[in-house]
Design a protein around this motif. Structure first.
Motif, PDB file in Angstrom:
ATOM      1  N   LEU A 165     -48.663   5.735 -42.248  1.00  0.00           N
ATOM      2  CA  LEU A 165     -47.654   5.570 -42.315  1.00  0.00           C
ATOM      3  C   LEU A 165     -46.877   3.994 -41.358  1.00  0.00           C
ATOM      4  CD1 LEU A 165     -45.823   8.257 -41.933  1.00  0.00           C
ATOM      5  CD2 LEU A 165     -45.606   7.905 -44.068  1.00  0.00           C
ATOM      6  N   GLY A 166     -47.605   4.185 -40.636  1.00  0.00           N
ATOM      7  CA  GLY A 166     -47.230   2.845 -39.614  1.00  0.00           C
ATOM      8  C   GLY A 166     -47.925   0.923 -40.454  1.00  0.00           C
ATOM      9  N   SER A 167     -48.615   0.935 -41.279  1.00  0.00           N
ATOM     10  CA  SER A 167     -49.074   0.378 -41.472  1.00  0.00           C
ATOM     11  C   SER A 167     -48.289  -0.278 -43.151  1.00  0.00           C
ATOM     12  CB  SER A 167     -50.288   0.172 -42.814  1.00  0.00           C
ATOM     13  OG  SER A 167     -51.524  -0.735 -43.156  1.00  0.00           O
ATOM     14  N   VAL A 168     -48.575   0.651 -43.872  1.00  0.00           N
ATOM     15  CA  VAL A 168     -47.408   0.297 -44.876  1.00  0.00           C
ATOM     16  C   VAL A 168     -46.083   1.110 -45.382  1.00  0.00           C
ATOM     17  CG1 VAL A 168     -49.809   1.251 -45.904  1.00  0.00           C
ATOM     18  CG2 VAL A 168     -48.011   2.977 -46.079  1.00  0.00           C
ATOM     19  N   ALA A 169     -45.293   1.458 -44.609  1.00  0.00           N
ATOM     20  CA  ALA A 169     -43.813   2.305 -44.429  1.00  0.00           C
ATOM     21  C   ALA A 169     -43.361   0.509 -43.891  1.00  0.00           C
ATOM     22  CB  ALA A 169     -43.762   3.280 -43.653  1.00  0.00           C
ATOM     23  N   ASP A 170     -42.326   1.460 -44.132  1.00  0.00           N
ATOM     24  CA  ASP A 170     -41.075   0.592 -43.153  1.00  0.00           C
ATOM     25  C   ASP A 170     -40.260   1.624 -41.997  1.00  0.00           C
ATOM     26  OD1 ASP A 170     -38.167   1.363 -44.407  1.00  0.00           O
ATOM     27  OD2 ASP A 170     -38.361   0.970 -45.818  1.00  0.00           O
ATOM     28  N   ASN A 171     -39.484   1.032 -40.734  1.00  0.00           N
ATOM     29  CA  ASN A 171     -38.609   2.431 -39.957  1.00  0.00           C
ATOM     30  C   ASN A 171     -37.983   3.299 -40.328  1.00  0.00           C
ATOM     31  OD1 ASN A 171     -39.647   0.539 -38.252  1.00  0.00           O
ATOM     32  ND2 ASN A 171     -38.788  -0.385 -37.781  1.00  0.00           N
ATOM     33  N   MET A 172     -37.132   2.354 -41.541  1.00  0.00           N
ATOM     34  CA  MET A 172     -36.176   3.642 -42.376  1.00  0.00           C
ATOM     35  C   MET A 172     -36.900   4.991 -42.768  1.00  0.00           C
ATOM     36  SD  MET A 172     -34.458   5.070 -44.782  1.00  0.00           S
ATOM     37  CE  MET A 172     -34.998   4.082 -46.063  1.00  0.00           C
ATOM     38  N   LEU A 173     -37.566   4.648 -43.371  1.00  0.00           N
ATOM     39  CA  LEU A 173     -38.565   5.242 -44.113  1.00  0.00           C
ATOM     40  C   LEU A 173     -39.035   6.781 -43.606  1.00  0.00           C
ATOM     41  CD1 LEU A 173     -40.670   4.056 -46.678  1.00  0.00           C
ATOM     42  CD2 LEU A 173     -38.708   5.543 -47.411  1.00  0.00           C
ATOM     43  N   ILE A 174     -39.237   6.208 -42.162  1.00  0.00           N
ATOM     44  CA  ILE A 174     -40.272   6.434 -40.591  1.00  0.00           C
ATOM     45  C   ILE A 174     -38.761   7.906 -39.777  1.00  0.00           C
ATOM     46  CG2 ILE A 174     -41.881   7.310 -38.808  1.00  0.00           C
ATOM     47  CD1 ILE A 174     -43.554   4.696 -40.077  1.00  0.00           C
ATOM     48  N   PHE A 175     -38.030   7.297 -39.626  1.00  0.00           N
ATOM     49  CA  PHE A 175     -37.540   7.610 -38.604  1.00  0.00           C
ATOM     50  C   PHE A 175     -36.451   9.128 -39.579  1.00  0.00           C
ATOM     51  CE2 PHE A 175     -33.457   7.823 -37.074  1.00  0.00           C
ATOM     52  CZ  PHE A 175     -33.475   7.450 -35.633  1.00  0.00           C
ATOM     53  N   ASN A 176     -36.235   8.559 -40.478  1.00  0.00           N
ATOM     54  CA  ASN A 176     -35.306   9.320 -41.286  1.00  0.00           C
ATOM     55  C   ASN A 176     -35.820  10.929 -41.212  1.00  0.00           C
ATOM     56  OD1 ASN A 176     -32.464   8.237 -40.455  1.00  0.00           O
ATOM     57  ND2 ASN A 176     -32.608   6.878 -42.044  1.00  0.00           N
ATOM     58  N   ALA A 177     -37.090  10.466 -42.136  1.00  0.00           N
ATOM     59  CA  ALA A 177     -37.717  11.774 -42.472  1.00  0.00           C
ATOM     60  C   ALA A 177     -38.182  12.845 -40.852  1.00  0.00           C
ATOM     61  CB  ALA A 177     -39.255  11.009 -42.347  1.00  0.00           C
ATOM     62  N   GLY A 178     -38.351  11.590 -40.038  1.00  0.00           N
ATOM     63  CA  GLY A 178     -38.184  12.553 -38.544  1.00  0.00           C
ATOM     64  C   GLY A 178     -36.688  13.046 -38.329  1.00  0.00           C
ATOM     65  N   PHE A 179     -35.309  12.609 -38.520  1.00  0.00           N
ATOM     66  CA  PHE A 179     -34.119  13.357 -38.148  1.00  0.00           C
ATOM     67  C   PHE A 179     -34.055  14.450 -39.372  1.00  0.00           C
ATOM     68  CE2 PHE A 179     -29.669  12.205 -39.710  1.00  0.00           C
ATOM     69  CZ  PHE A 179     -29.378  12.549 -38.291  1.00  0.00           C
ATOM     70  N   ILE A 180     -34.245  14.531 -40.468  1.00  0.00           N
ATOM     71  CA  ILE A 180     -33.778  15.495 -41.232  1.00  0.00           C
ATOM     72  C   ILE A 180     -34.720  16.721 -40.719  1.00  0.00           C
ATOM     73  CG2 ILE A 180     -33.310  13.895 -43.118  1.00  0.00           C
ATOM     74  CD1 ILE A 180     -35.447  14.613 -44.969  1.00  0.00           C
ATOM     75  N   LEU A 181     -35.758  16.178 -39.887  1.00  0.00           N
ATOM     76  CA  LEU A 181     -36.172  17.706 -40.161  1.00  0.00           C
ATOM     77  C   LEU A 181     -35.855  17.939 -38.499  1.00  0.00           C
ATOM     78  CD1 LEU A 181     -40.071  16.922 -40.934  1.00  0.00           C
ATOM     79  CD2 LEU A 181     -38.768  18.308 -42.009  1.00  0.00           C
ATOM     80  N   GLY A 182     -35.116  16.587 -37.808  1.00  0.00           N
ATOM     81  CA  GLY A 182     -34.760  17.075 -36.323  1.00  0.00           C
ATOM     82  C   GLY A 182     -33.539  18.127 -36.375  1.00  0.00           C
ATOM     83  N   VAL A 183     -33.174  17.543 -37.061  1.00  0.00           N
ATOM     84  CA  VAL A 183     -31.731  18.301 -37.962  1.00  0.00           C
ATOM     85  C   VAL A 183     -31.807  19.354 -38.885  1.00  0.00           C
ATOM     86  CG1 VAL A 183     -29.266  18.479 -39.222  1.00  0.00           C
ATOM     87  CG2 VAL A 183     -30.380  16.252 -38.302  1.00  0.00           C
TER      88      VAL A 183
END
Length: 352
Positions: free
Chosen positions: A213-231
């Motif tokens: 993910l750190g090589s191919v993604a962007d910040n929005m994808l990774i952060f928001n995946a964490g956000f919805i799992l955190g909620v």
């Protein structure tokens, strides 16, 4: 008026006449600097696109440039739709997520959540994201965030985001090559494919999910995946967007597997535009059906057929399609009693 892509047709009705917080996730990836890869903004100033979108959404005017951003073909930002709905039936709160932007939006009393995140690099060379740390920040924000309203609408503005989303889905093993949409009507597939091929080459042999993910993604994808799992379903979230938001769900799906967890999707839905849902060059339904959890997804039957404005007609011809939470905004407007005509006239009013 509101159509179902996947899931239960009546799910969305729970938000009828309810108030929402609207959050816009802003981010820059240097992938957008590759010539010809995106038309989400002004050439040479693509990095300003999320800033201008945020300023216009929150204040009704752009502060960092003389005029609202439009593409070289003259397609105005979907922020016009999102702001137009707000003026007719306001979101209770508008908040911004700084997920790595080059400059800050200007405006009085803006609510901006900061996380000390830098813009990501081009996926052609490696995005250079500390994905685990970024994901953890998203989870922590999700756990601590209090929704002051009935539900949350989460939109995004990330130029080149469909390219990074495609590369991400493919790197995670999803058979998604032809499923992602583009801001272009005529997708610059050779440039996109070249970039995605380079990105995938960079992760060959890697097995650590966060390294990939750190090589191919962007910040929005990774952060928001964490956000919805955190909620974790504490309150309802509407992912307002198209195939990029579908990719957020795919990332959450993969990470939860990797970490031995499950996604509670009971309070999650995705809302996009008709232009994405009926796009012949992508397939958001197919993307959502790759998830291991059920998801309710919808689109509003909105287009610019009532308008004679040439710039808005370009949407109906397949340009732009989605962004700045337009699909979620239209859903919010329809559920709060707005008509296609009232939204159309409001958007036309911005263009003079």
């Amino acid at each position: 008026m509101i159509q179902t892509i996947t899931g239960k047709p009546d799910y969305i009705q729970q938000f009828k006449n309810k108030k929402a917080t609207f959050i816009l996730a802003m981010s820059n990836t240097a992938t957008a600097n590759i010539a010809g890869i995106t038309q989400a903004g002004i050439p040479g100033m693509i990095h300003l696109t999320p800033i201008l979108d945020a300023e216009f959404l929150a204040t009704g005017e752009v502060r960092s440039l003389p005029n609202v951003a439009e593409t070289p073909k003259g397609v105005p930002t979907p922020a016009l739709i999102t702001r137009g709905v707000h003026l007719l039936t306001p979101y209770a709160h508008i908040e911004l997520l700084d997920l790595g932007v080059e400059v800050q939006p200007k405006g009085d009393n803006l609510t901006i959540h900061q996380f000390d995140i830098k813009p990501s690099q081009s996926i052609a060379e490696g995005a250079n994201i500390d994905a685990k740390t970024l994901f953890d920040k998203g989870v922590a924000f999700g756990k601590s965030y209090t929704c002051l309203d009935d539900y949350l609408i989460l939109g995004e503005s990330v130029p080149s985001g469909t390219t990074t989303a495609t590369a991400t889905a493919l790197a995670l093993g999803y058979d998604a090559k032809a499923l992602f949409s583009s801001s272009f009507k005529d997708v610059p597939n050779n440039i996109r494919e070249e970039t995605i091929t380079k990105a995938l080459h960079n992760v060959e042999g890697k097995t650590d999910l966060f390294d990939i993910l750190g090589s191919v993604a962007d910040n929005m994808l990774i952060f928001n995946a964490g956000f919805i799992l955190g909620v974790n379903a504490r309150f309802p979230i509407v992912l307002a967007g198209g195939t990029q938001m579908a990719c957020v769900l795919l990332v959450a799906n993969s990470i939860s597997h990797y970490m031995g967890a499950e996604v509670d999707s009971t309070n999650l839905t995705l809302c996009t535009t008709k232009w994405v849902a009926q796009d012949e060059n992508s397939d958001i339904k197919a993307l959502l059906e790759m998830l291991d959890f059920p998801i309710n997804a919808h689109y509003t039957d909105f287009d610019f057929s009532l308008s004679e404005h040439p710039a808005l007609k370009l949407y109906d011809e397949g340009e732009a399609k989605e962004g700045v939470g337009a699909g979620g905004a239209l859903m919010y407007g329809y559920l709060n009693g707005l008509s296609k005509e009232s939204i159309t006239r409001q958007v036309e009013g911005f263009l003079g």
